[in-house]
Scaffold this motif. Sequence first.
Motif, PDB file in Angstrom:
ATOM      1  N   SER A 348       0.637  -1.167   0.153  1.00  0.00           N
ATOM      2  CA  SER A 348       0.086   0.029   0.067  1.00  0.00           C
ATOM      3  C   SER A 348       0.947   1.196  -0.010  1.00  0.00           C
ATOM      4  O   SER A 348       2.215   1.125  -0.352  1.00  0.00           O
ATOM      5  N   SER A 349       0.315   2.566  -0.015  1.00  0.00           N
ATOM      6  CA  SER A 349       1.099   3.666   0.107  1.00  0.00           C
ATOM      7  C   SER A 349       0.705   4.353   1.689  1.00  0.00           C
ATOM      8  O   SER A 349       0.539   5.642   1.745  1.00  0.00           O
ATOM      9  N   PHE A 350       0.892   3.562   2.594  1.00  0.00           N
ATOM     10  CA  PHE A 350       0.521   3.944   3.951  1.00  0.00           C
ATOM     11  C   PHE A 350       1.617   4.988   4.273  1.00  0.00           C
ATOM     12  O   PHE A 350       2.815   4.846   3.873  1.00  0.00           O
ATOM     13  N   ASN A 351       1.064   5.979   4.944  1.00  0.00           N
ATOM     14  CA  ASN A 351       2.144   7.187   5.263  1.00  0.00           C
ATOM     15  C   ASN A 351       2.733   7.946   4.040  1.00  0.00           C
ATOM     16  O   ASN A 351       3.716   8.655   4.254  1.00  0.00           O
ATOM     17  N   GLY A 352       2.245   7.487   2.905  1.00  0.00           N
ATOM     18  CA  GLY A 352       2.623   8.296   1.517  1.00  0.00           C
ATOM     19  C   GLY A 352       3.794   7.613   1.179  1.00  0.00           C
ATOM     20  O   GLY A 352       4.616   8.166   0.191  1.00  0.00           O
TER      21      GLY A 352
END
Length: 369
Positions: A348-352
């Motif tokens: 995923s792109s958690f925290n960018g």
Amino acid sequence: MDHRRRTPELLIDLDRVAAQYHELTAGLPGCTVHYAMKCNPHPEVLAELHGLGCRFEVASAPELDLLAASGVDPADTLFSNPVKPVGHIARAHAKGLWRFAFDSEDELDKLAAAAPGAAVYVRLAAHQIRSGVPSEGKFGVDVATATALLLGARDRGLRPFGVAFHVGSQMLLPQAWRAPLRAVAQVMDKLAAEQVFLQMVNVGGGFPARYASTVPPLSDYAAAITTGLAGLPYEVPVVIEPGRAVVAAAGTLRATVIGTALRHGRRWIHLDVGAFNGLMESLETGNQLRFPVTDSRAALTRERCHLTGPTCDSQDTIMFDVELSAGLRTGDEVYIASTGSYTSVYASSFNGFDPPVVRCVRAVLPSAG
């Protein structure tokens, strides 16, 4: 390694994919391989396997669409997710897929309505033996229920076609297949008394990849499965659904050190990839899945470090007590091997932070372990 390319980057060696596929087909002769594409559905991986004659297993209609784009015939594909949205069933059936897994009355009703006349195979619960990546317990029924469900399929105009089970991902105990195959024999005996004879036994996946520790030889798995199949009341075609064993060893994850710290007497190495943007299996296994790791410094002097990801979440740690070059610093690279399975699909792109870019290559990756 091309250090000019940005990281994180997941390199997939297609030659290694081919080698792993050939190892499975040679080691388990007589078993038709249906690659479980959920663990790495990259188009170049699918095309490589398709070109080798591999067949496939899907868990959704969109996965089937990906296969169709690679030229795979849906008629050669299994839909092994036991619980499916009605729309996915209808889409797959309309494309020509005709074999569907199930393990409930409700699923039979859906299949009868959305895929009339389809062949169905029931999911048996596997005897609970803890695997390296525990994944079982959600699906499967006992012998009596499986028998009743297959007879119920016949009553609904569906074709009672087979029995399937899955012993759990990264199974390190070849004997794990013994009890499920005894259960399969019981189902076959009960159905034969009703003049129903199966045409497929699906012994699932679970065949392990080699990480930082050794695994039993494939011959041990073949022996256990062969012994179990010999106990069936009649001969039936056999299917396997490997995923990890086909692609894990083909992957190497390039990561960059973004910072280091000394905490409580141990060095922490922070990378630009972690559990949430590529290595979720670190969390799934409680950091017990030990990926082989090397680094660009390749120093003779080594030290033990904790390897962690870029996010602010304290759970975002890959492995503890990893041996790496002493003096690693910001800008160095770390190479995490055996990452060809699940790395890209879980990301995923958690925290960018970006997931790894996937790049397929040929015959350039070192052997895992």
